[in-house]
Enzyme design. Sequence first.
Site, PDB file in Angstrom:
ATOM      1  N   ARG A 103      42.559  32.840  41.105  1.00  0.00           N
ATOM      2  CA  ARG A 103      41.520  33.785  40.693  1.00  0.00           C
ATOM      3  C   ARG A 103      40.135  33.193  40.953  1.00  0.00           C
ATOM      4  O   ARG A 103      39.219  33.905  41.391  1.00  0.00           O
ATOM      5  CB  ARG A 103      41.678  34.146  39.214  1.00  0.00           C
ATOM      6  CG  ARG A 103      42.920  34.978  38.919  1.00  0.00           C
ATOM      7  CD  ARG A 103      42.962  35.416  37.465  1.00  0.00           C
ATOM      8  NE  ARG A 103      41.918  36.379  37.157  1.00  0.00           N
ATOM      9  CZ  ARG A 103      41.572  36.734  35.911  1.00  0.00           C
ATOM     10  NH1 ARG A 103      42.171  36.178  34.877  1.00  0.00           N
ATOM     11  NH2 ARG A 103      40.617  37.629  35.716  1.00  0.00           N
ATOM     12  N   CYS A 156      36.018  32.025  31.389  1.00  0.00           N
ATOM     13  CA  CYS A 156      37.358  32.379  31.865  1.00  0.00           C
ATOM     14  C   CYS A 156      37.309  33.842  32.298  1.00  0.00           C
ATOM     15  O   CYS A 156      36.332  34.269  32.900  1.00  0.00           O
ATOM     16  CB  CYS A 156      38.397  32.125  30.777  1.00  0.00           C
ATOM     17  SG  CYS A 156      38.081  33.039  29.248  1.00  0.00           S
TER      18      CYS A 156
END
Length: 275
Positions: A172, A230
Amino acid sequence: MNAIISAPELASDLAGPNPPVVLDVRWQLGGPSLRSEYEKAHIPGAVFVDLDSELAGPAGVGGRHPLPDPEVFGAAMRAAGVSADRDVVVYDGGLGWGAARAWWLLGYTGHPSVRVLDGGFTAWSGPVSSELPAPAAGSFVPVPGARPLLDADGAAALARTGLLLDARAGERYRGEVEPIDPVGGHIPGAVSAPTTQNVTDDGRFLPAAELADRFKSLGAAGTSEVGVYCGSGVSGAHEVLALAVAGIPAALYAGSWSEWSNDGSRPVAVGPDPQ
């Protein structure tokens, strides 16, 4: 105080004269509430806390899990029996993310003594219960600001002047996949530091010295400020917790990638390099 507690230590504390308040924060990303799992079996006396409704505000421009309204959060904590003069222990199913979110929020709003059960419910070998407790109301009143918090501009600046860690999976960060947010990639200057590498296969944290070595290898020198983000501020709290175990203070960018990537004016970097 150490930020984590082992299952044997918790069992001893619960049997002592001043047992801690215990919060069950089992949670799964994108899934239904795990309250049913709590109702089947939990540490005796533990009170269930719902991450999505009590540890986060409604999703929106501030991200998928923005910080909750202090009044909502405070009411949930008092209903669970939380007071500032009584220790709190939080646990989840073993991944550690939900418990870390509760740990970070309670610390951020001024509670002086909160620990996470290392390894979560799966590490607990003591008795379990299906009885739903009715704790006496606590008196905790949240006062935000006791832990460092970053906004988007602060995160962007820290990526240039200090160390900004990206706690998501490496793919990611690199922008190879993005299953949730509208854009893949990372904040320019941020360093990839998947939070999954802070724990062993059973979900327990690595020893403090190993965590310290890991973060130093990523650039956490003694003089540099450290921040973490995050996807939506949940696993990032787990990385802040790992940094705390290692003795390294760190700020959390609570809006994280879910806020950043929804703002078309924000730059996006892709690939393995920070820039």
